[in-house]
Structure formats: structure tokens, C-alpha cells
Design a protein around this motif. Sequence first.
Motif, short mmCIF file in Angstrom:
data_model
loop_
_atom_site.label_atom_id
_atom_site.label_comp_id
_atom_site.label_asym_id
_atom_site.label_seq_id
_atom_site.Cartn_x
_atom_site.Cartn_y
_atom_site.Cartn_z
N PHE A 242 0.86 -1.24 -0.09
CA PHE A 242 0.05 -0.06 0.05
C PHE A 242 0.81 1.18 0.08
CE2 PHE A 242 -1.84 3.25 2.79
CZ PHE A 242 -2.92 3.60 2.10
N LEU A 250 1.78 9.89 -4.95
CA LEU A 250 2.09 11.34 -4.20
C LEU A 250 3.09 11.89 -5.29
CD1 LEU A 250 2.43 10.64 -0.59
CD2 LEU A 250 0.76 11.90 -1.53
N HIS A 264 4.34 2.48 6.97
CA HIS A 264 3.61 3.40 7.34
C HIS A 264 4.55 4.40 7.85
CE1 HIS A 264 -0.39 1.46 7.42
NE2 HIS A 264 -0.02 1.23 6.23
N LEU A 268 5.29 8.36 6.76
CA LEU A 268 4.81 9.34 7.28
C LEU A 268 5.72 10.49 7.85
CD1 LEU A 268 2.44 7.48 9.98
CD2 LEU A 268 1.55 9.18 8.14
N GLU B 249 -5.80 -1.27 6.16
CA GLU B 249 -4.41 -0.48 5.99
C GLU B 249 -4.70 0.88 5.83
OE1 GLU B 249 -1.60 -2.25 3.58
OE2 GLU B 249 -0.04 -1.30 4.60
N VAL B 250 -5.82 1.23 4.77
CA VAL B 250 -5.88 2.60 4.44
C VAL B 250 -6.26 3.39 5.61
CG1 VAL B 250 -7.91 2.02 3.43
CG2 VAL B 250 -6.99 4.31 2.73
N GLN B 252 -5.80 2.77 8.65
CA GLN B 252 -4.48 2.67 9.55
C GLN B 252 -3.69 3.89 9.31
OE1 GLN B 252 -1.93 -0.63 10.16
NE2 GLN B 252 -3.95 -1.97 10.39
N PHE B 253 -3.42 3.98 7.81
CA PHE B 253 -2.46 5.14 7.61
C PHE B 253 -3.24 6.53 7.82
CE2 PHE B 253 -0.73 7.78 4.44
CZ PHE B 253 0.60 7.75 4.60
N GLY B 256 -2.74 7.43 11.29
CA GLY B 256 -1.40 7.79 11.26
C GLY B 256 -1.13 9.07 11.06
N VAL B 257 -1.74 9.78 9.93
CA VAL B 257 -1.65 11.02 9.41
C VAL B 257 -2.19 12.16 10.37
CG1 VAL B 257 -2.49 12.52 7.75
CG2 VAL B 257 -1.67 10.12 6.94
N LYS B 260 0.16 12.11 13.63
CA LYS B 260 1.44 12.77 13.39
C LYS B 260 1.42 14.18 12.60
CE LYS B 260 6.33 11.57 11.74
NZ LYS B 260 6.65 11.54 12.91
N LEU B 261 0.43 14.41 11.89
CA LEU B 261 0.39 15.62 11.36
C LEU B 261 -0.80 16.54 11.67
CD1 LEU B 261 1.33 13.68 8.22
CD2 LEU B 261 2.58 15.90 8.12
N TYR B 263 -3.74 16.42 10.70
CA TYR B 263 -4.80 16.70 9.90
C TYR B 263 -5.64 15.27 9.77
CZ TYR B 263 -2.33 20.61 7.99
OH TYR B 263 -1.86 22.16 7.98
N ILE B 272 -6.38 5.13 -4.58
CA ILE B 272 -5.15 5.74 -3.96
C ILE B 272 -4.69 6.99 -4.65
CG2 ILE B 272 -2.67 5.01 -3.85
CD1 ILE B 272 -3.41 2.36 -3.18
N LEU B 275 -6.71 9.56 -2.96
CA LEU B 275 -6.16 9.98 -1.75
C LEU B 275 -4.90 10.79 -1.72
CD1 LEU B 275 -6.85 8.78 1.35
CD2 LEU B 275 -4.97 6.98 0.97
N ALA B 276 -3.96 10.43 -2.63
CA ALA B 276 -2.78 11.20 -3.01
C ALA B 276 -2.83 12.58 -3.13
CB ALA B 276 -1.96 10.39 -4.06
N LEU B 279 -3.76 14.09 0.08
CA LEU B 279 -2.75 14.44 0.72
C LEU B 279 -1.78 15.43 0.49
CD1 LEU B 279 -1.43 10.39 1.56
CD2 LEU B 279 -2.11 12.44 3.47
N VAL B 280 -1.58 15.71 -0.87
CA VAL B 280 -0.67 16.50 -1.34
C VAL B 280 -1.50 17.99 -1.13
CG1 VAL B 280 -0.10 17.80 -3.38
CG2 VAL B 280 0.17 15.11 -3.27
N VAL B 283 -0.38 18.59 2.63
CA VAL B 283 0.87 18.77 2.91
C VAL B 283 1.47 20.49 2.35
CG1 VAL B 283 3.26 18.38 2.19
CG2 VAL B 283 1.66 16.63 2.98
#
Lengths: 278, 287, 265
Positions: A242, A250, A264, A268, B249-250, B252-253, B256-257, B260-261, B263, B272, B275-276, B279-280, B283
Motif C-alpha cells: 500500500f 504522491l 507507514h 509519514l 491498512e488505508v 490505519q494510515f 497515522g496521518v 503525526k500531522l 490533519y 489511492i 487519496l494522494a 494528501l498533497v 501537505v
Amino acid sequence: MSHFIEFRNVSFRYREDQPWVLVNVSFTVQADEWLAIIGHNGSGKSTIAKLMNGLLLPQQGEIFVDGIAVNEESIWDIRKRVGMVFQNPDNQFVGTTVRDDVAFGMENHGLPRQLMLKRVQSSLAAVGMSDYQAHEPHRLSGGQKQRIAIASVLAVAPQLIILDEATAMLDPKGRLEIMETIRQVQETQDLSLITITHDLKEVIKADRVLVMNQGRTWLEGTPREVFAAKDALRDIGLDTPFVTKLAAELTAAGLTIQREPLNHQELLEELWTLHSKM
Amino acid sequence: MDITFKDVSYIYQPNTPFEHRALSNLSFHIRSGSFVAVIGHTGSGKSTLLQHLNGLLRPTAGEVDIGSYKISAEGKTKDIKSLREKAGVVFQYPEHQLFEETVEKDIGFGPLNFHVEQEEIKRRTQEAIEAVNLPEELLQRSPFDLSGGQMRRVAIAGVLAMEPEVLVLDEPTAGLDPRGQREIMDMFSALHKEKKLTTVLVTHSMEDALRYADHIIILKDGRKHMEGPPLEVLVRKEELEQVQLDVPEVIQFLSGVEEKLGYSISYHNQDIAQLAKELVAMVKGGR
Amino acid sequence: MSSSMIIGQYVPGNSVIHRLDPRTKIAIIFFFVLIVFFANSVMSYGLLTLFAAGSAISTKIPANYLIKGLLPVWFLIVFTFLLHLFVTKEGEVFFSFLSFEFYTGGLIQGLAISLRFFLLILVTSLLTLTTTPIEITDAIESMLGPLKKIRFPVHELALMMSISLRFIPTLMQETEKISKAQASRGVDFRTGPVKERIKAVVPLLVPLFVSAFKRAEELAMAMEARGYQGGEGRTKLRELHTGRLDIYAYFLFVLVIIGLFITRS
């Protein structure tokens, strides 16, 4: 440090009127290394495993295990050095009880009984199945049977263990059990390990990855290097983790990812760095 | 067809030392036309549940309603056969049930048992082999000459040819390589929409459950542990951990975002690439 | 029904009889089966019954379990008794009912034969009740050992037996799975005319055979990978051990034989 396994220009086919399954394959495996072999079904990866302990012999090229050429005369010697765990948990369980099954390989190699008794204990302890000595196979789960298969191989004290899709028929819990067992075994014993698998979680943990496609070695490298070739991997029918896919998207969307992420945490971190620079 | 479980219990070998309670007071409702994922570990009772859906097992207590069929401990077995025609089951490793001389005969075996006419069987066989993406030339071959993946598709075609209204799938992708897994699941998903089926998928894969299902039932020791729409159920980390399941997994990620960040990006089945993009945007501080 | 039948079932335990060397048990049972036919007096039958009952008690298997388990056989024993009672016309008439006359000879012979029958079944089922199939296999391998000299494949035979034992439960599970899969495709195994039901077996048997062959092939591969190359140079983990207990057992049995020949009339 010499190679523990060496394939020199190996080609193989099952019958003369059939196409080649392996074409001119060369690679090496070092002692104590963990190599993962991936490739879609029919890419020749299971054939490689069977060539390594003389279950099949190549038509062309040579294979060396621990410096010994694999041929009709040496196969019994080779099989002491190379142990295999297969896919189907049921079809490799020979004994009527756990204990008998663990002993089967040792009996074949003519080990003295006293040594067998000791090794049955120690190898069952190594896979965490000491309490199951008298269990019959149909009372065990798939994951437990595969742990017994690993114990049976360990008991012969080989230098290399090949897991040929050993987790493919297990549920996630069984897979986890096997991965944990392998990790422990690798930590505590001097062993080379070859895992043939579709499971990306297993691949990521390996030292090196060999990608097979249409009977040829297609790519070789660390998991990071291999997964960096994601588009090409997808073209030959392989999946990527993934994070690898996300990192690619990205990049496509305009971010600069410094290092190919494997989990991950790594991705991150990358995002965090980029974010704080903005 | 609507499926309803009312207080269903099932006990294996009752009144013996081997007595084992596989389902306990299980109740749920599946709306006609929905795609349900049943998740749970080996021994959680999901294969017992599945066998109630076409009357292979009758509840020890309680009642199972499937459309107009009612299955209970006392009920008569008369119309079980017609229920089996309406509720097709694809078992784990279905290729193990192949036995005919040709692929065509094997696919037609189910309909033949349900007394479908020859002409109609022929039409259904054609349609089924197309549905599973196999070339028509295979029809005259022996199923035992095919590759493992092809055999799996033939076995699935054999169930589709019964033209069921309910399709029950027991880990239909087990043992396939990743490409094969994706193809088979996409195929079922397309069939589900096209034929307006009610689909019950028994799976271990949280990813598949998230991607294909619109309703989730999680079992633990024969009881219902969680139930609801995927985006509500599959995000509850602690409860999932109680049954040793992971959050997909997605998700979970994304959590995580958030950690950590700081948001939060909500998951709504975006792919995906989408999603990218989100995320961009995040960021680059565009929000 | 099948679960109440105990012939051929093993009951785990640690009794004296469980601990005997399986070879001892097989040898004693073999000779017991022979000498049962020498008994011909109340005393000699009594002695053998005492021996069999004593053995049964020392297995520590609950008596009602034994009696219930032998239920299907009771029918045969009673039938044997009645047969002799009705057919034999020796000795004096001791009872008459309607037009039937029962003779003492028939009564005695009926009792003797059904007792013999009962003893044989009891003792042989004690073997399987207290000995795992694999122990029996080992014992057979060991006892047939001398036949290796005439190239009789003793080891292969034993291995075949043990692998069959190992795979019986696996194949049973498989049979159940396949029959469920076919039932879901509309096969009816339970009702309908006999001809149809026989036809219904084909979709069950073909997949079973296919899978058994596949299993055999994979098992052979796995065995080879684990270094199997026939019985030559092989050692064994499971060991049969004749100990003091076995000597006592043999001694006791010899006493029974001597006693039998003294008490014969």
C-alpha cells in the motif's frame, strides 16, 4: 564468505515436449541470508525450490549446495542440508502424532534414538509446540501443522530452510504464527532462509528479493529496491505494498519523496518533513 | 431475497462428550440486494452460519428466513431443494468439487439436478463461462486438464449456472495469487450489481470487506461481535483487536496521518490516486 | 450408533494392560483364541472367563462402557445361544412349550458356544481398546520381522498401514466437504429411488479419488524431501520394549494354560 547456494545457467523443463519452465537462471544465496522469491503462479519459483534439494534435476546448468554439486549421487547428502516446508499442511504430515512426524526426517537419515529424543524436544520448543507431542494431526489447526512441519525440518539441523508458499493456505492468524516462528528461528539459529510467497508482509522482512517472470530471473535486490520498480512489477502481475502505491501516486501528484518507503512510519516521516518545509 | 436470523443457535453432536456450540442466539437481518461480509477467525462459527443459508444445516434453536423459506429445527425438508437452487454456495477451494468429463457438463450439472431444460442449460453454460472470463473453447476440455486458477473459475461458473438469487462465497480467493484474487473479487462485485444478487462473502480480508461490502458482520465464538456499515465498523480499533483483526491498512494510515500531522482526512472509498491528491493538498498547506 | 460401537476404538489410559508391549498382547490373544476351543468343562470355562474378566477389569475401562459397546455383538451371542437351543436334540427334555421341546444338551452346548464367542470378542476388543493403531502396526512390523529374510516388504507394509491410519480422519473430513458442495448443487444423497442414489455417488467419488491421488503425490514429494529412501538404514523413534510386566503377563498366561489342561474333563 562463499555462497551457500549457487545456480549456474540452470534451465529446466518437465518433459521434452513441453516448454522450458526455467531459462538460464543464475543466482546465489549466502549463508545466513533471508531471500524471498516472488512471481505470479507459473513463473517458475516453486521449480527453483525443488531443484535446490534434488527433488528435480536440471537439464542444463549446474546447482551447488554448500559446495556440493546436486546430482543423483549427492541428493541424500543435500537433503540433510536443505529442508523444505510445502504449501498444504495436511499433505506433508506423515506421522500419526506430532512426535512421530517430527522424528520422521531424523529416522530417514538414520540418527540414533537418543539424539532423536533430544531433538524432538528442542525443535518443538523452537516452534512453541512442546505441549502438543501426542496430538494427532486432525486435532491441529493449519498454522499448528505448519509449525510442526518447520519443527520437523529443524530437527534434521539443516543449513537452509525453504518455505514454498507455506503460509498460502492459512488464515491471517496462522500466517502470523508462522511469521513469528520464522523470525524466532532465524534469530536463534544459523540458518539461510528462502521464502517463496505472495504475501508482501513476508517479502518486506527479507534481506533480498528475487523476482521471477516467465522462467527467468527478472529483478534482484533489497525489498526497497525491488518495490521501487512498482509499475514494472504491476505489469508482470505482481502486487506492491500500500505505501509503495501511495508513494507513487504522491510523486505523480507533485510531491518529491526522497526515499522509497517500506512502511507507514517511513512514509509519514516523509510527509512530515515535506509538511514542515512548506 | 431478504435473509433473517432469529435467535439462531447451532450445536454439533448434542448430548455427547463432543458437544460443541458453534452459534449462540445469533440474530441479524440482510436486506435483499446487499453485499455482506462475514468476518471472524477459524472457529468463530462463520462456516456454520454459511451452511444455514441453503439448508445444509438446520438451527438447533431459532429460525432462519430466506425469502419465503423458513428453516427451523422442526421444519419439513420438502422445499429445501428449491432453496438450494435459489441460494448458490461457492465453497472454499470449489475446484475440489469438479468431476465431469467436460467443463460443459460440469457447469451444467447443477441446473440438470434442478431439472432445467437442455436448451436452457446450454444457454446458461455459455453465459456462465463468459461471466468467469474463460474462453468458450474450454467447454469441451476435461476440467482436470486446466490450471488451478481456471479450475476455480469453472467451479464458480457451475454455481452461477444455477442462476441463484443469493450468492454465498466462502473465501473464494484462498490460495490464488494477488492478480487472480483481484480478478475474482472484481468479477463477483460486477455480477452482484448486474444480476441484483444478495451476496454473502465470508472472508479474512479486511481490505476486501472494506472495498466490496456494504454491510459487515463480525463473529466471535458463535456470537455477533460487531455489525454495521464498513466505514462504521472497520474503524473501531479496540473492538477489532478483541477478535485479533486489524483495521484496514488505508484507515490505519489515515489515523497515522492524523496523529503525526494533525490533519484528518476522512475515508469515503476514494482510490489511492484521489487519496494522494488530498494528501498533497494537505501537505502544501492548501487547507 | 457408530459412536457407541467400541470394537476398534482406542480408550486412552495408563493401566497395566495399556502399558504392556503390544506384541505381548497380540501373542497372548492369539494363543487365547486357540485354547478357548480346548475348554470343555465348567471349571475350564470358569478359568478362562476369570482370566478374560480379570484382564477387562485391569484395563480400568468402566464396565458399563464395555457392556454398552458390545451391544451390537450381544445380539449375535444371544442368537447363537438360541440357535443351539432349538436345533440340538441331545440329552433329556427339560422343558417343553407348545410343540417345542428343549433338551439339556442344547442348553449346555448353547451356553458353551455363546460363552466362547463372548470371550473371543471381549479379549480381542481389549487389544484395540488399550492399544493405539500405530502400536499395533509397530508390533506387526516387529513380529513379521523375520519375513524380511525372504524379501517380504515388512517395513513398506507397516508404513502403508500407518499412513492409512494417519489419513483416515483427513479423508473423512474431505468426504463431508465434497458431499456438502454437491448437495448445494442439487445432488440428493438421501431420498429418491435406489438407482438415482447410486448415481449420486459418482460426483462424490470422482473428486475424492482425484484429491486422494493429489495428496499421495504431494505426500510422496514431501517424504522424499525429508530424506525418505525406504527402510534401509532407517532408525526408529518409537520403540517397543518388553519389560518385567510382560514377563509377568506371559507367566500368568502359561499358568492359565496349565490350569486349563488340568481342569479339562
